[in-house]
Design a protein around this motif. Structure first.
Motif, short mmCIF file in Angstrom:
data_model
loop_
_atom_site.label_atom_id
_atom_site.label_comp_id
_atom_site.label_asym_id
_atom_site.label_seq_id
_atom_site.Cartn_x
_atom_site.Cartn_y
_atom_site.Cartn_z
N GLN A 186 -2.96 -6.56 3.98
CA GLN A 186 -2.41 -6.32 5.31
C GLN A 186 -3.59 -6.01 6.23
O GLN A 186 -4.06 -4.88 6.32
N GLY A 187 -4.08 -7.04 6.90
CA GLY A 187 -5.28 -6.89 7.71
C GLY A 187 -5.03 -6.17 9.02
O GLY A 187 -3.92 -6.13 9.53
N GLY A 188 -6.10 -5.59 9.59
CA GLY A 188 -6.03 -4.95 10.89
C GLY A 188 -5.46 -3.55 10.85
O GLY A 188 -5.19 -2.97 9.79
N LYS A 189 -5.23 -3.00 12.04
CA LYS A 189 -4.67 -1.67 12.17
C LYS A 189 -3.19 -1.69 11.83
O LYS A 189 -2.46 -2.59 12.23
N LEU A 190 -2.74 -0.69 11.09
CA LEU A 190 -1.34 -0.65 10.68
C LEU A 190 -0.43 -0.41 11.88
O LEU A 190 -0.78 0.34 12.80
N PRO A 191 0.77 -1.01 11.86
CA PRO A 191 1.73 -0.74 12.93
C PRO A 191 2.26 0.68 12.80
O PRO A 191 2.21 1.30 11.74
N THR A 192 2.81 1.21 13.89
CA THR A 192 3.39 2.56 13.87
C THR A 192 4.90 2.53 13.66
O THR A 192 5.53 3.58 13.62
N ASP B 187 1.80 3.15 9.71
CA ASP B 187 1.12 4.39 10.09
C ASP B 187 2.13 5.42 10.58
O ASP B 187 2.99 5.11 11.40
N THR B 188 2.04 6.64 10.06
CA THR B 188 2.92 7.72 10.50
C THR B 188 2.07 8.92 10.92
O THR B 188 0.85 8.95 10.72
N ASP B 189 2.73 9.94 11.48
CA ASP B 189 2.01 11.14 11.92
C ASP B 189 1.40 11.90 10.75
O ASP B 189 0.39 12.60 10.92
N SER B 190 1.97 11.75 9.57
CA SER B 190 1.50 12.52 8.42
C SER B 190 0.75 11.69 7.39
O SER B 190 0.19 12.23 6.43
N GLY B 191 0.73 10.36 7.55
CA GLY B 191 0.06 9.52 6.56
C GLY B 191 0.48 8.07 6.70
O GLY B 191 0.44 7.50 7.78
N VAL B 192 0.92 7.48 5.59
CA VAL B 192 1.33 6.06 5.58
C VAL B 192 2.62 5.91 4.77
O VAL B 192 2.72 6.44 3.66
N ASP B 193 3.59 5.23 5.34
CA ASP B 193 4.79 4.83 4.61
C ASP B 193 4.61 3.40 4.12
O ASP B 193 4.07 2.56 4.85
N VAL B 194 5.05 3.13 2.91
CA VAL B 194 5.00 1.78 2.36
C VAL B 194 6.42 1.35 2.01
O VAL B 194 7.13 2.05 1.28
N TYR B 195 6.82 0.19 2.56
CA TYR B 195 8.14 -0.38 2.28
C TYR B 195 7.97 -1.55 1.32
O TYR B 195 7.21 -2.48 1.61
N VAL B 196 8.66 -1.52 0.21
CA VAL B 196 8.57 -2.56 -0.81
C VAL B 196 9.85 -3.40 -0.77
O VAL B 196 10.96 -2.85 -0.78
N ASN C 130 0.61 10.98 2.06
CA ASN C 130 0.09 11.80 3.15
C ASN C 130 -1.38 11.47 3.46
O ASN C 130 -2.01 10.67 2.77
N ASP C 131 -1.90 12.08 4.52
CA ASP C 131 -3.26 11.79 4.98
C ASP C 131 -4.32 12.14 3.93
O ASP C 131 -5.40 11.53 3.92
N LYS C 132 -4.02 13.09 3.07
CA LYS C 132 -4.97 13.44 2.02
C LYS C 132 -5.02 12.37 0.95
O LYS C 132 -6.09 12.06 0.40
N GLU C 133 -3.88 11.78 0.65
CA GLU C 133 -3.82 10.74 -0.38
C GLU C 133 -4.41 9.42 0.13
O GLU C 133 -5.06 8.69 -0.63
N VAL C 134 -4.17 9.08 1.39
CA VAL C 134 -4.73 7.86 1.99
C VAL C 134 -6.15 8.18 2.45
O VAL C 134 -6.35 8.92 3.42
N GLU C 135 -7.14 7.64 1.76
CA GLU C 135 -8.53 7.98 2.04
C GLU C 135 -9.18 6.97 2.98
O GLU C 135 -8.63 5.90 3.28
N ASP C 136 -10.37 7.32 3.46
CA ASP C 136 -11.14 6.43 4.33
C ASP C 136 -11.38 5.09 3.64
O ASP C 136 -11.52 5.01 2.42
N PRO D 24 -5.60 4.00 8.55
CA PRO D 24 -5.44 3.94 10.01
C PRO D 24 -6.47 4.77 10.78
O PRO D 24 -6.84 4.41 11.90
N GLN D 25 -6.96 5.84 10.17
CA GLN D 25 -7.92 6.69 10.86
C GLN D 25 -9.27 6.02 11.02
O GLN D 25 -10.07 6.44 11.86
N ASP D 26 -9.53 4.96 10.25
CA ASP D 26 -10.79 4.23 10.40
C ASP D 26 -10.89 3.60 11.79
O ASP D 26 -11.99 3.41 12.31
N PHE D 27 -9.73 3.26 12.39
CA PHE D 27 -9.74 2.59 13.68
C PHE D 27 -9.87 3.57 14.85
O PHE D 27 -9.99 3.17 15.99
#
Length: 235
Positions: free
Chosen positions: A117-123, A143-152, A188-194, A230-233
């Motif tokens: 999934q290239g580019g900045k994640l949608p919100t 992208d969420t306020d607390s981290g990243v949601d993944v829909y499968v 959460n943001d801790k689990e999703v790393e740079d 997402p924080q990389d952007f």
């Protein structure tokens, strides 16, 4: 090399084809303007030789508008990387997809789906039909306020009760969660790393068919998907 492959399959069998610990799968990523395709346990392992069936896989680029474009790939083997890279440049906002039947194991077809999934994640969640037309098993990161949601999703419908593993760029497992009735897991943001993050998920079905001249009565579907923090952007 063959012993390692058999060990991976044996591990998959011992975990009931749901957990994918210590098994090798194809991965896709966008790096330095190129699509890269490799085979490993996680996004960091990139020196495992591609099995013949995996080496035949096609990679397609999906821009937000326009048709899917098959990428021309070249084999690359160095001390740090064994796999394939695109001959031409690929826009950083492009989605990459690939699918291949890896082979048979005890009468079951092993089907691998690979996604970037290239580019900045949608919100917010999108329809993502362009990926769903290419892959039976696919995911979208939001992208969420607390981290990243993944829909499968599987064949256009949310996939509940599926174990999703999250890996960081260094290959460590940073999170593990089970999808809800909407096919969603949250990290959460801790689990999703740079940097590059990767998820892995498996799904077993009673889907029957033929692979070459071999008939099968069940199928094991596996997806790997990469995305950037997402924080990389925001830096």
């Amino acid at each position: 090399m063959r012993r390692l492959k058999l060990l991976s399959l044996a591990m998959m069998a011992s975990f009931g084809f749901t957990s994918v610990a210590n098994a090798h799968f194809p991965w896709l990523a966008l790096e330095d303007g190129k699509a890269v395709y490799f085979f490993g346990e996680n996004p960091a392992e990139r020196t495992y030789k591609l099995p013949p069936s995996i080496a035949k896989a096609e990679v397609r680029a999906l821009a937000k508008k326009g048709k899917a474009q098959k990428l021309e790939l070249s084999t690359v083997e160095t001390d740090d990387f064994i796999g394939m890279t695109s001959n031409g440049s690929v826009d950083a906002n492009t989605a990459l997809v690939s699918k291949v039947t890896y082979g048979m194991f005890q009468g079951m077809a092993l089907k691998y789906y690979t996604q970037c999934q290239g580019g900045k994640l949608p919100t917010k969640r999108e329809a993502y039909k362009r990926v769903g037309k290419q892959l039976d098993l696919y995911a979208q990161a939001v992208d969420t306020d607390s981290g990243v949601d993944v829909y499968v999703m599987f064949k256009g419908k949310p996939l509940p009760n599926a174990e999703v593993q999250l890996f960081c760029e260094d290959g460590h497992e940073e999170g593990n969660a089970t999808t809800d009735e909407n096919g969603k897991v949250s990290f959460n943001d801790k689990e999703v790393e740079d940097g590059l993050n990767g998820i892995m998920v498996g799904h077993r079905t009673d889907e029957a068919g033929k692979f070459g001249d071999q008939a099968y009565e069940k199928s094991a579907h596996y997806l790997t998907m990469t995305f950037s923090d997402p924080q990389d952007f925001e830096k």
